[in-house]
Motif scaffolding. Sequence first.
Motif, PDB file in Angstrom:
ATOM      1  N   ILE A  57       1.001  -1.154  -0.020  1.00 10.58           N
ATOM      2  CA  ILE A  57      -0.036  -0.189   0.027  1.00 10.58           C
ATOM      3  C   ILE A  57       0.873   1.217   0.042  1.00 10.58           C
TER       4      ILE A  57
ATOM      5  N   ILE B 182      -6.155   3.663  12.837  1.00 14.07           N
ATOM      6  CA  ILE B 182      -5.536   2.581  12.331  1.00 14.07           C
ATOM      7  C   ILE B 182      -4.324   2.184  13.126  1.00 14.07           C
TER       8      ILE B 182
ATOM      9  N   TYR C  71      -7.577  -2.879  -5.587  1.00 14.02           N
ATOM     10  CA  TYR C  71      -7.910  -2.919  -4.079  1.00 14.02           C
ATOM     11  C   TYR C  71      -9.087  -2.481  -3.489  1.00 14.02           C
TER      12      TYR C  71
ATOM     13  N   LEU D  92     -11.456  -4.803  -1.418  1.00 13.79           N
ATOM     14  CA  LEU D  92     -11.990  -4.543   0.112  1.00 13.79           C
ATOM     15  C   LEU D  92     -13.572  -4.400  -0.210  1.00 13.79           C
TER      16      LEU D  92
ATOM     17  N   TYR E  43     -12.809  -0.491   9.269  1.00 11.94           N
ATOM     18  CA  TYR E  43     -11.579  -0.308   8.600  1.00 11.94           C
ATOM     19  C   TYR E  43     -11.608  -0.868   7.367  1.00 11.94           C
TER      20      TYR E  43
ATOM     21  N   SER F  42     -11.109   1.850   4.153  1.00 13.84           N
ATOM     22  CA  SER F  42     -10.189   1.558   3.416  1.00 13.84           C
ATOM     23  C   SER F  42     -10.579   1.446   1.747  1.00 13.84           C
TER      24      SER F  42
ATOM     25  N   GLY G  70     -10.971   4.673   0.533  1.00 16.64           N
ATOM     26  CA  GLY G  70      -9.763   5.285   0.308  1.00 16.64           C
ATOM     27  C   GLY G  70      -9.027   4.970  -0.948  1.00 16.64           C
TER      28      GLY G  70
ATOM     29  N   LEU H  91      -5.094   6.831  -1.415  1.00 21.99           N
ATOM     30  CA  LEU H  91      -4.408   5.751  -1.144  1.00 21.99           C
ATOM     31  C   LEU H  91      -4.218   4.923  -2.507  1.00 21.99           C
TER      32      LEU H  91
END
Length: 442
Positions: A304, A321, A358, A362, A391, A395, A398, A405
């Motif tokens: 990441i 986090i 990603y 997720l 989380y 994410s 994100g 990210l």
Amino acid sequence: MSDVGGAAGKILATFEDVVGIALPVRVRAWDGSQAGPTDSPARVTFRNRRALRRVLWSPNELGVARAYVSGDLEVDGDIYALLDVPDLVERIGAHRSRETGLRTLARAGGTFVRLGAVGPPPKPPTVEMRGRRGLRHTRARDAASVTHHYDVGNEFYRLFLGPTMVYSCAYWSPGAATLEDAQAAKNEVVCRKLGLRPGMRLLDVGCGWGSMVLHAARHHGVDAVGITLSGEQLELARRRVADAGLSDRVEIRQQDYRELDDAPYDAISSIGMSEHVGVSRLVDYAGILHDHLRPGGRLLNHAIASVKPLPDTPSRAPSFIDRYVFPDGEILPVSAVVDALERGGLEIRDTESLREHYALTLRAWVASLRESYDRAVDLVGAERARTWLLYLAASALGFEYPYRLSVHQVLAVRPDASGASGMARTRDGWYRDDPGHGRDRP
């Protein structure tokens, strides 16, 4: 908005004042009052005044996270709608930069006090990691961080990771219809970039539950070593290797990368591992991996990445986090990773961003966790189940927007004495040279 005179209306107005934007959220409070759009897909319930007290003592993301993880604050409906307020982070930053920022926060504190949010700071949820002292990234502290995150039950992880037990970004190639397909495709992409051949020796640093070494041994005929600090990962990975009949070709060790002493390897994979190393040790990490590669051997670092440069003075403010998910984890810009690998003696040959992949991964994990949420609570308790849901959902968002990210695969090689890399000149050449042990070219 309804019942604006009740606690819910005051709470919603206060949060909107702080962030400087109307929030599309329906709020309920302990006194029965409600406020906000009646058709909102996200509903937030402040079950008691302690939820406000948590925010009053920690007026940042940590206070809100503590309220949610503890159960003092409940979220119903679409958690993405709650988290995905357009430009929320940027608006908060702009609002706090104005001269009125402190007065706004003071007004918010005054409202919370009038609502009864007074008293000492509530105890943090039991799953929060606190009171850490000493230097970061010592062997003992890294082992404790890994235990906090990974040793919470293999069956819990299986609920959302699925049968592959791969806890990193999948590769959603055109033929990948399921998460299992996409994770197999990711392992295959790594194997091809590393140029694996039968008889080669592969090291997988931070091997998790062994999926990468199993794939490489089964489909590319390598002899593989996987290392992890997690006792629970070690146990399951060894069992999976034995069940696959690959114990003669795959070894799983509980070992710190700093303890490696069996060079050389023909290839090294590091997938979701370097985030745990820390910027202060990243060059040393790269040097150790360099020294364990034969000349011409390849390294693939999958990690990441932050899209922002490292600050001159790192923030010491506690974050959700760090306290709940990845203690001591450090998300670095890909430029910092490339710099460390080059300073460690490796030549960079390729980088590839998998940001959108990603986000899809997720989202799939969140859907699986929500489908099995009651079982997750039975396995690890309500606090930890809430932690992981928050989380994973945050994410996912994100990674769905640029400039937040990303995740990169960086391919490097240890040149031989003549400076040759032994690699084809193009990406197509890497895949074309594959002997056919893996899947179709991605």
